[in-house]
Design a protein around this motif. Structure first.
Motif, PDB file in Angstrom:
ATOM      1  N   ILE A  54       0.924  -1.337  -0.135  1.00 51.10           N
ATOM      2  CA  ILE A  54       0.017  -0.080  -0.073  1.00 51.10           C
ATOM      3  C   ILE A  54       0.857   1.290  -0.141  1.00 51.10           C
ATOM      4  CG2 ILE A  54      -1.738   1.505   1.317  1.00 51.10           C
ATOM      5  CD1 ILE A  54      -3.004  -1.101   2.270  1.00 51.10           C
ATOM      6  N   GLN A  88       0.382   3.943  -3.012  1.00 51.32           N
ATOM      7  CA  GLN A  88      -0.521   5.098  -2.472  1.00 51.32           C
ATOM      8  C   GLN A  88      -0.574   6.128  -3.361  1.00 51.32           C
ATOM      9  OE1 GLN A  88      -0.306   7.877   1.556  1.00 51.32           O
ATOM     10  NE2 GLN A  88       1.507   6.917   1.082  1.00 51.32           N
ATOM     11  N   PHE A 116      -3.151   5.578  -6.210  1.00 52.23           N
ATOM     12  CA  PHE A 116      -4.323   4.699  -5.812  1.00 52.23           C
ATOM     13  C   PHE A 116      -5.461   5.169  -6.369  1.00 52.23           C
ATOM     14  CE2 PHE A 116      -5.258   7.815  -2.605  1.00 52.23           C
ATOM     15  CZ  PHE A 116      -6.728   7.570  -2.273  1.00 52.23           C
ATOM     16  N   LEU A 117      -5.377   6.354  -6.808  1.00 48.02           N
ATOM     17  CA  LEU A 117      -6.793   7.042  -7.477  1.00 48.02           C
ATOM     18  C   LEU A 117      -6.937   6.265  -8.752  1.00 48.02           C
ATOM     19  CD1 LEU A 117      -6.517  10.776  -6.381  1.00 48.02           C
ATOM     20  CD2 LEU A 117      -7.862   8.846  -5.358  1.00 48.02           C
ATOM     21  N   THR A 118      -5.885   6.172  -9.502  1.00 46.93           N
ATOM     22  CA  THR A 118      -5.934   5.617 -10.752  1.00 46.93           C
ATOM     23  C   THR A 118      -5.826   3.949 -10.800  1.00 46.93           C
ATOM     24  OG1 THR A 118      -3.425   6.170 -11.055  1.00 46.93           O
ATOM     25  CG2 THR A 118      -5.056   7.696 -12.045  1.00 46.93           C
ATOM     26  N   PRO A 177      -6.760   1.793  -8.024  1.00 51.85           N
ATOM     27  CA  PRO A 177      -7.100   1.437  -6.500  1.00 51.85           C
ATOM     28  C   PRO A 177      -7.072   0.109  -5.844  1.00 51.85           C
ATOM     29  CG  PRO A 177      -8.986   1.925  -8.180  1.00 51.85           C
ATOM     30  CD  PRO A 177      -7.820   2.252  -8.781  1.00 51.85           C
ATOM     31  N   VAL A 230      -4.287  -0.456  -3.324  1.00 50.27           N
ATOM     32  CA  VAL A 230      -4.924  -0.260  -1.934  1.00 50.27           C
ATOM     33  C   VAL A 230      -5.913  -1.357  -1.481  1.00 50.27           C
ATOM     34  CG1 VAL A 230      -5.816   1.370  -0.432  1.00 50.27           C
ATOM     35  CG2 VAL A 230      -3.999   2.116  -2.035  1.00 50.27           C
ATOM     36  N   PHE A 231      -6.792  -1.567  -2.428  1.00 49.97           N
ATOM     37  CA  PHE A 231      -7.951  -2.177  -1.957  1.00 49.97           C
ATOM     38  C   PHE A 231      -7.535  -3.669  -1.649  1.00 49.97           C
ATOM     39  CE2 PHE A 231     -12.067  -4.520  -3.223  1.00 49.97           C
ATOM     40  CZ  PHE A 231     -12.885  -3.981  -2.140  1.00 49.97           C
ATOM     41  N   GLY A 265      -5.408  -4.104   1.346  1.00 50.91           N
ATOM     42  CA  GLY A 265      -6.300  -3.433   2.480  1.00 50.91           C
ATOM     43  C   GLY A 265      -7.203  -4.890   3.195  1.00 50.91           C
TER      44      GLY A 265
END
Lengths: 306, 283
Positions: free
Chosen positions: B236, B240, B243-245, B247, B250-251, B254
């Motif tokens: 992550i 980080q 992570f907007l492009t 995801p 992270v997902f 996580g």
């Protein structure tokens, strides 16, 4: 009451003295020469030596510690290596943001935890109770940086409801406070449930019911009032958990508080800031504990003088 | 106790927790056999032409990371880091905490007082800040991370064991053993320790959840398990900024962290209910 307060404060002072020993030792454990860091890479050996002398680093360790305590007593936390500013000023300028976050986080924790815990306690053993308690477990099992990043992705990026990062109005506060509040809420809902289950089994609750008090009145007026005590105490004790959370959440959301300050200082090996923030956080934790004890003693006369 | 364990199997949540724990352990042990790819291999077709990571596809079930490595393989190998740190750090914390707690509870006096005041002092520090500072000082590696977490985490169990030991020390059977001439070691091993077994078991499980979360957080802040060793928090940390492009970077890790921590929490809680006689039949 005054004797109780005096004894608690004396204990707090002893612990804080211990804390200063640890922060002082921390500076010695770090494999970096402060004099060289201030002087910069190009400095000559003589410059480094003179800075070392100015800082008193050529003195014996007990003397250095005594001087450190003396400076602390005057409210002097030293000067940042990288930013060349007083650490007190840096912390002072960052503290309001962290306090705002703390207030928001406590609000979210209680707004989630209290109703969920009461709801579960009144439906003890039934499906609703198990569902709420399982959810609270998910809350305490989720790392704050994951929750923060997911909230950012959904509510700031996909839905555009909140800004992605920064500091300012209420819209900036919602997501970071909620991130801290979700984990804390899970924790508080478990505590509230346990406390409420204990209280709702008491004889005076049965008496209230027998007198014909409406169920909401029984739960809230007779139950919650007695069950809230350990929860109030927990808010004070919780400050340690919050300070840990603040480091993570402030770094995820770019929140300019002392958690972020500490994190940046650790990356730059800026020892005075690290020492200052650790000391500030420890003071907050110790004071939080004292206040928790005081609040408990004030609310419940049975605990006083014990 | 048999009654308790039957309840354990009947409790669907605890059962799900136990199965998940077993899956994580299996992933960690069998990583070389079950991971579809080498977690360090950077695939030429693992990135888009612009050099961006790939979303989940048939070839890469959970997508790829910034260097074009297979995310699923990295997650499976990451279970190793998390579990190793979890078991080692928490094991050390439980052993040290139990020993010091017992000593403080039995010795009382100066020694006991000193140990308990030291725990007071430790509790005055925010655990994460202390762990970050220590990890940064000691130059992080898997074992240093485990050591740092153990240094921070032994305190709670020490206090719990202390409270229980002081209560036990007052009991008649300890008095009787002492009167019969039992030595200190015998009293500790035969009379005190057996009573602490439920507490130790519960903390050994619940503590792994806390430890896994702390390890992930340290790795996320860049002072945990270091690359190239894959760890969930580290994945992550690396992903980080994208992570907007992307995801999934992270997902998925996580989810892995949450599932593992939740599983250990559920099993620990079920053990707590099963082993604590005052809790029996309360649900």
């Amino acid at each position: 009451m005054i004797r109780f307060l005096a004894r608690r404060l004396a204990q707090a002072v002893v612990i804080l003295l211990g804390v200063t020993v640890v922060t002082f030792a921390l500076a010695f454990l770090i494999p970096a020469d402060p004099a060289r860091m201030i002087a910069g890479r190009a400095a000559t050996v003589e410059t480094v030596a003179s800075i070392r002398h100015q800082l008193g680093l050529d003195q014996p360790i007990p003397v250095q510690y005594a001087r450190y305590l003396g400076r602390l007593a005057q409210g002097d936390l030293g000067r940042s290596y990288a930013q060349k500013t007083e650490v007190v000023e840096l912390i002072g300028s960052r503290l309001p943001a962290t306090l705002l976050l703390l207030a928001g986080a406590i609000f979210c924790e209680l707004a989630i935890g209290l109703p969920a815990g009461i709801f579960a306690a009144t439906r003890r053993g039934r499906f609703a109770d198990r569902a709420v308690m399982t959810l609270s477990f998910v809350g305490v099992s989720a790392p704050q940086f994951v929750v923060g990043l997911l909230l950012l992705y959904v509510f700031a990026y996909l839905l555009g409801l909140f800004p992605l990062s920064g500091y300012g109005g209420l819209e900036h506060l919602v997501l970071p406070a909620l991130t801290l509040g979700l984990a804390g809420g899970g924790f508080y809902s478990r505590m509230t449930r346990a406390s409420m289950v204990g209280v709702l089994g008491q004889d005076y609750i049965r008496t209230a019911r027998a007198k014909g008090v409406a169920e909401t009145g029984v739960v809230l007026r007779h139950g919650l009032r007695n069950a809230i005590l350990p929860i109030v105490a927990m808010i004070g004790i919780d400050i340690g958990l919050f300070m840990s959370g603040a480091v993570v959440v402030e770094s995820v959301f770019g929140w300019p508080g002392i958690g972020q300050l500490a994190w940046q200082a650790i990356q730059r090996v800026d020892i005075p800031i690290m020492m200052g923030v650790t000391l500030t956080a420890a003071t907050a934790i110790v004071l939080g504990n004292v206040i928790a004890d005081l609040a408990t003693a004030l609310i419940d006369p049975r605990i006083r003088l014990n | 106790m048999a009654h308790g364990f039957k309840g354990f199997v009947r409790d669907p949540l605890a059962f799900a927790g136990a199965v998940t724990v077993a899956l994580v352990v299996a992933a960690a042990l069998l990583a070389p056999m079950i991971a579809p790819y080498d977690p360090a291999e950077q695939f030429f077709d693992g990135l888009t032409i612009e050099g961006a990571p790939l979303p989940p596809s048939e070839r890469f079930p959970l997508g790829t990371d910034l260097l074009g490595r297979d995310l699923l393989s990295r997650l499976i190998w990451g279970a190793r880091a998390s579990l190793t740190v979890g078991v080692v750090a928490n094991g050390a914390a439980v052993i040290v905490g139990t020993l010091l707690g017992m000593i403080a509870g039995l010795a009382r006096g100066v020694v006991g007082g000193a140990i308990m005041r030291f725990t007071d002092l430790m509790m005055a520090f925010p655990a994460l800040l202390l762990a970050i500072a220590l990890a940064a000082i000691l130059r992080p590696s898997l074992w240093i991370v485990a050591l740092v977490i153990a240094l921070v985490n032994w305190v709670q169990i020490c206090r719990v064991v202390y409270t229980q030991t002081t209560a036990l020390a007052e009991r008649e059977f300890i008095e009787a053993a002492r009167a019969l001439g039992a030595g200190r070691a015998r009293i500790v091993l035969r009379h005190v320790l057996p009573h602490l077994v439920p507490t130790i078991l519960v903390w050994s499980t619940l503590g792994i959840a806390t430890t896994v979360l702390l390890e992930a957080t340290l790795s996320f802040l860049g002072v945990g398990v270091q690359p190239p060793t894959p760890s969930w928090g580290g994945i992550i940390f690396e992903g980080q900024s994208y992570f907007l492009t992307a995801p999934w970077l992270v997902f998925f890790p996580g989810i892995a962290i949450i599932m593992a921590a939740l599983a250990f929490n559920l099993v620990g809680e079920a053990l707590n209910d099963a082993l604590d006689p005052t809790q029996r039949g309360r649900r």
